[in-house]
Design an enzyme around this catalytic site. Sequence first.
Site, PDB file in Angstrom:
ATOM      1  N   GLU A 186       0.845  -1.202   0.000  1.00 31.72           N
ATOM      2  CA  GLU A 186       0.000   0.000   0.000  1.00 31.72           C
ATOM      3  C   GLU A 186       0.876   1.245   0.000  1.00 31.72           C
ATOM      4  O   GLU A 186       2.006   1.208   0.465  1.00 31.72           O
ATOM      5  CB  GLU A 186      -0.858   0.047   1.291  1.00 31.72           C
ATOM      6  CG  GLU A 186      -1.576  -1.234   1.566  1.00 31.72           C
ATOM      7  CD  GLU A 186      -2.388  -1.212   2.861  1.00 31.72           C
ATOM      8  OE1 GLU A 186      -2.246  -0.248   3.659  1.00 31.72           O
ATOM      9  OE2 GLU A 186      -3.162  -2.155   3.054  1.00 31.72           O
TER      10      GLU A 186
ATOM     11  N   LYS B 233       2.228   4.602   1.623  1.00 33.86           N
ATOM     12  CA  LYS B 233       2.262   5.135   2.981  1.00 33.86           C
ATOM     13  C   LYS B 233       1.823   6.591   2.865  1.00 33.86           C
ATOM     14  O   LYS B 233       2.580   7.460   2.444  1.00 33.86           O
ATOM     15  CB  LYS B 233       3.671   5.034   3.576  1.00 33.86           C
ATOM     16  CG  LYS B 233       3.693   5.431   5.039  1.00 33.86           C
ATOM     17  CD  LYS B 233       5.001   5.063   5.699  1.00 33.86           C
ATOM     18  CE  LYS B 233       4.978   5.259   7.201  1.00 33.86           C
ATOM     19  NZ  LYS B 233       4.600   6.607   7.624  1.00 33.86           N
TER      20      LYS B 233
ATOM     21  N   ASP C 171       0.858  10.312   3.558  1.00 38.65           N
ATOM     22  CA  ASP C 171       1.537  11.272   4.413  1.00 38.65           C
ATOM     23  C   ASP C 171       0.522  12.252   5.010  1.00 38.65           C
ATOM     24  O   ASP C 171       0.364  13.368   4.540  1.00 38.65           O
ATOM     25  CB  ASP C 171       2.609  12.014   3.609  1.00 38.65           C
ATOM     26  CG  ASP C 171       3.645  12.653   4.514  1.00 38.65           C
ATOM     27  OD1 ASP C 171       3.589  12.416   5.739  1.00 38.65           O
ATOM     28  OD2 ASP C 171       4.503  13.376   3.995  1.00 38.65           O
TER      29      ASP C 171
ATOM     30  N   TYR D 138      -8.181   7.907   3.599  1.00 36.04           N
ATOM     31  CA  TYR D 138      -8.050   6.537   3.095  1.00 36.04           C
ATOM     32  C   TYR D 138      -8.037   5.580   4.275  1.00 36.04           C
ATOM     33  O   TYR D 138      -7.289   5.805   5.236  1.00 36.04           O
ATOM     34  CB  TYR D 138      -6.739   6.344   2.332  1.00 36.04           C
ATOM     35  CG  TYR D 138      -6.814   6.730   0.882  1.00 36.04           C
ATOM     36  CD1 TYR D 138      -7.816   6.212   0.051  1.00 36.04           C
ATOM     37  CD2 TYR D 138      -5.880   7.594   0.332  1.00 36.04           C
ATOM     38  CE1 TYR D 138      -7.884   6.564  -1.284  1.00 36.04           C
ATOM     39  CE2 TYR D 138      -5.940   7.942  -1.012  1.00 36.04           C
ATOM     40  CZ  TYR D 138      -6.947   7.427  -1.807  1.00 36.04           C
ATOM     41  OH  TYR D 138      -7.013   7.759  -3.129  1.00 36.04           O
TER      42      TYR D 138
ATOM     43  N   LYS E 167      10.406   3.481   3.269  1.00 36.28           N
ATOM     44  CA  LYS E 167      10.288   4.894   2.903  1.00 36.28           C
ATOM     45  C   LYS E 167      11.022   5.235   1.621  1.00 36.28           C
ATOM     46  O   LYS E 167      12.025   4.623   1.291  1.00 36.28           O
ATOM     47  CB  LYS E 167      10.842   5.748   4.040  1.00 36.28           C
ATOM     48  CG  LYS E 167       9.991   5.659   5.284  1.00 36.28           C
ATOM     49  CD  LYS E 167       9.783   7.026   5.852  1.00 36.28           C
ATOM     50  CE  LYS E 167       9.119   6.947   7.215  1.00 36.28           C
ATOM     51  NZ  LYS E 167       9.142   8.228   7.888  1.00 36.28           N
TER      52      LYS E 167
ATOM     53  N   CYS F 233      24.616  44.460 -12.485  1.00 39.41           N
ATOM     54  CA  CYS F 233      24.875  43.057 -12.785  1.00 39.41           C
ATOM     55  C   CYS F 233      26.131  42.620 -12.034  1.00 39.41           C
ATOM     56  O   CYS F 233      27.179  43.266 -12.153  1.00 39.41           O
ATOM     57  CB  CYS F 233      25.063  42.868 -14.285  1.00 39.41           C
ATOM     58  SG  CYS F 233      25.679  41.223 -14.704  1.00 39.41           S
TER      59      CYS F 233
ATOM     60  N   CYS G 215      28.998  41.856 -14.956  1.00 40.44           N
ATOM     61  CA  CYS G 215      29.610  42.843 -15.855  1.00 40.44           C
ATOM     62  C   CYS G 215      29.433  44.273 -15.362  1.00 40.44           C
ATOM     63  O   CYS G 215      29.975  45.199 -15.966  1.00 40.44           O
ATOM     64  CB  CYS G 215      29.041  42.700 -17.258  1.00 40.44           C
ATOM     65  SG  CYS G 215      27.332  43.261 -17.406  1.00 40.44           S
TER      66      CYS G 215
ATOM     67  N   CYS H 214      20.042  41.921 -16.516  1.00 41.82           N
ATOM     68  CA  CYS H 214      21.254  42.673 -16.808  1.00 41.82           C
ATOM     69  C   CYS H 214      21.075  43.293 -18.187  1.00 41.82           C
ATOM     70  O   CYS H 214      20.657  42.614 -19.124  1.00 41.82           O
ATOM     71  CB  CYS H 214      22.450  41.721 -16.795  1.00 41.82           C
ATOM     72  SG  CYS H 214      23.882  42.378 -17.655  1.00 41.82           S
TER      73      CYS H 214
ATOM     74  N   CYS I 109      27.983  41.335 -21.550  1.00 38.87           N
ATOM     75  CA  CYS I 109      28.073  40.638 -20.261  1.00 38.87           C
ATOM     76  C   CYS I 109      28.615  39.229 -20.496  1.00 38.87           C
ATOM     77  O   CYS I 109      28.013  38.429 -21.213  1.00 38.87           O
ATOM     78  CB  CYS I 109      26.695  40.567 -19.607  1.00 38.87           C
ATOM     79  SG  CYS I 109      26.690  39.640 -18.065  1.00 38.87           S
TER      80      CYS I 109
HETATM   81  S1  IVH Z   1      -0.763   0.380   8.860  1.00 42.76           S
HETATM   82  C1  IVH Z   1      -0.088  -1.729  12.824  1.00 42.76           C
HETATM   83  N1  IVH Z   1      -0.918   1.403   6.467  1.00 42.76           N
HETATM   84  O1  IVH Z   1       2.111   5.278   9.085  1.00 42.76           O
HETATM   85  C2  IVH Z   1       0.078  -1.011  11.544  1.00 42.76           C
HETATM   86  N2  IVH Z   1      -0.132   2.818   8.227  1.00 42.76           N
HETATM   87  O2  IVH Z   1       1.936   3.240  11.099  1.00 42.76           O
HETATM   88  C3  IVH Z   1      -0.785   0.187  11.499  1.00 42.76           C
HETATM   89  N3  IVH Z   1       0.376   5.106   7.514  1.00 42.76           N
HETATM   90  O3  IVH Z   1       1.089   7.170  11.466  1.00 42.76           O
HETATM   91  C4  IVH Z   1      -0.489   1.113  10.416  1.00 42.76           C
HETATM   92  N4  IVH Z   1      -0.165   4.830   5.403  1.00 42.76           N
HETATM   93  O4  IVH Z   1      -0.928   6.645   9.976  1.00 42.76           O
HETATM   94  C5  IVH Z   1      -0.588   1.634   7.752  1.00 42.76           C
HETATM   95  N5  IVH Z   1      -1.135   2.155   4.285  1.00 42.76           N
HETATM   96  C6  IVH Z   1      -0.813   2.392   5.575  1.00 42.76           C
HETATM   97  C7  IVH Z   1      -0.367   3.649   6.026  1.00 42.76           C
HETATM   98  C8  IVH Z   1      -0.016   3.818   7.364  1.00 42.76           C
HETATM   99  C9  IVH Z   1       0.258   5.689   6.306  1.00 42.76           C
HETATM  100  C10 IVH Z   1       0.880   5.814   8.721  1.00 42.76           C
HETATM  101  C11 IVH Z   1       0.044   5.662   9.938  1.00 42.76           C
HETATM  102  C12 IVH Z   1       1.011   5.847  11.082  1.00 42.76           C
HETATM  103  C13 IVH Z   1       2.328   5.500  10.464  1.00 42.76           C
HETATM  104  C14 IVH Z   1       2.881   4.254  11.089  1.00 42.76           C
END
Ligand code: IVH
Length: 688
Positions: free
Chosen positions: A127, A129, A131, A236, A331, A425, A428, A443, A449
């Site tokens: 999935e 991650k 932000d 999400y 990451k 400038c 020059c 300039c 120049c």
């Molecule tokens: S699973 C026990 N899935 O990452 C595992 N976390 O978890 C629970 N985060 O601040 C987390 N995308 O909010 C999971 N697809 C994803 C995620 C996700 C972002 C964030 C979550 C938490 C941090 C660590």
Amino acid sequence: MTTFDLFAPEPDDAALMAQLRQTLHDHAHRYYVLDAPTLPDAEYDRLFRQLQALEARHPELITPDSPTQRVGGKPLEQFAAVRHAVPMLSIRTETDTQASGAELFDARIRRELGLTALDPAIDYVAEPKFDGLAMNLRYERGVLVQAATRGDGEVGEDVTQNIRTIGQIPLRLPAGVPAVLEVRGEVYMRRDDFEALNDKQRAAGQKTFVNPRNAAAGAVRQLDPAIAAQRPLSFYAYGLGAVTPPEAGGPVWQSHFELMQTLKSWGFPVSELVKCAQGAAELVAYYDAIGRQRDALGFDIDGVVYKVNSLALQRQLGFVTREPRWAVAHKFPAQEMLTSVLAIDVQVGRTGKLTPVAKLAPVFVGGVTVTNATLHNEDEARRKDVRVGDTVIVRRAGDVIPEVVSVLLDKRVDEPAIFTMPRLCPVCGSAAVREEGEADYRCTGGLFCSAQRKQAILHFAQRRAVEVEGLGDKLVDQLVDAGIINTLPDLYRLGFTALANLARMADKSAQNILDALEKSKQTTLPRFLFGLGIRHVGEATAKALARHFGQLDAIMDAPEDALLAVADVGPIVAKSIRTFFDQAHNREVVEQLRACGVTWAEGEPAPVAAQPLSGQTFVLTGTLPTLGREEAKALIEAAGGKVAGSVSKKTSFVVAGAEAGSKLDKARELGVAVLDEDQLKEMLDGGA
Ligand code: IVH
């Protein structure tokens, strides 16, 4: 769909209110989650007001899941503490050293499970991650009763009022869901929503947000829900908290993926980028694929998350301290980092433009070491108020040049001088002027120049122009500083001795440069034209001009209105081309280059063929199944179409892929036709 006929016998108010709630819920789901509204907005508003009126008459009949309860509520003094029924864990981060984080994770899982190389690959879910910030949504008997932040994992804050304002979060779930259901996921802000919010803040003279995550966090922790309601948030789902156990009639899932599909069917937004993956190889492929899409997604992600798919295996793997063994975050290189400003230099570009550049203490950001960040122009430098010695956030996303996002004012020591643009400038000494209505100082030295001369030569010699291999900035510096080269034709008058006498120049290298110069004489009209460095004439325009006119003399003598007939050429570009060739010294440079032997094949002016997409404007949104964003753009432009960044009444088509967001909403709102990738391809082939 329920309709409300004025002449139908009036049902009793309580039943009517329930019916209205249901219709509004269905619509909100179709609108915010499925991106497929079926009611016109005005009709939605009418039903909404009807429900509000009934609720005003019968306050005792207001339910917490009523769509009217998304907005409103009184400002809070502070948020109440919430003890999580199931702790909100953190997640281990796998980093790349020798092996990929995906391979390390898979190896660890296999070891924990006692598997050997002979055992089959493990099923994972991969999935993005997201932000943003983690949220626990608690539903009792299908009604949202509480939303809480993660806090320290044990105790979070009750932000229910604010979370209710997020259209994508269902306030009520369909019949048959578990009596207690906690859904966990990420609250975030889409990039376009973030930009729009910052525009609004700027217009109102209020502070802007540094990035979408900060804006989202600020909105969630906003004590006044009326303000929170104006901050566009998204959500999400990615997991569960407390749920009615199976022995008490709760649901049974075999896998995480299955669970995600169920959450989707209950109305929660689940990213289409959530994918099943077998073994390490597919995790690695996922990481790479998402990494490539990262900048084209409508929202920020900071990596990917891998999870063991089987819930039975998850249970078997269990937890170490506060982290599950069955999941890791992998990451991407951070796109924002802190560093300090060592100096602010002013660079002079090919067209004389002065650009303030922050010289930075080296910092690894976006996958490379960065030592310079552009401050764009005087206004930008002033707006951000960057000063020497400041600690700053530097951002580098994708191939975009690094920039200073903001200054950490509380880290500023003493009071360094405010940055001012020099009036002369720096190279020059000619006057630097800022024209009325322009953001840049330029300039006025022109080819007097040396900075502009150097840039003009490098521009001409670059790979995309006539290409003189080996002629880099160091060599050009030497040649210009020694007064050997002043104009472009001087390049072709270079002799072996002059070159070989330069410091650090071996005979062999000198000969290579001469050979490269000889080779560059055979070029093409678009390359030559682009290489001249006419303001506003990029590669695409040079190609269009060459195709249209066929011959250089025709372009040099074309009046503005003839230039305007070229696709891609507007009044500013036409004027710039005319101005360039009206100057005797520029015509002289062209003549001398020809005399030195620079040649290309000239052609006939092209008949103006009707291109399949000419006159049509496209807006791209979301991730298309096979075409990258840049690729789709190039194809559309090659077929004569235009690509715009935002949807308006002038948009002919919106091309939508996975995770399309507010642009798609806007298209629907304005009645702009929406295409998928296949339909776009058909049009490109001239099929529409
Ligand atoms: S699973 C026990 N899935 O990452 C595992 N976390 O978890 C629970 N985060 O601040 C987390 N995308 O909010 C999971 N697809 C994803 C995620 C996700 C972002 C964030 C979550 C938490 C941090 C660590």
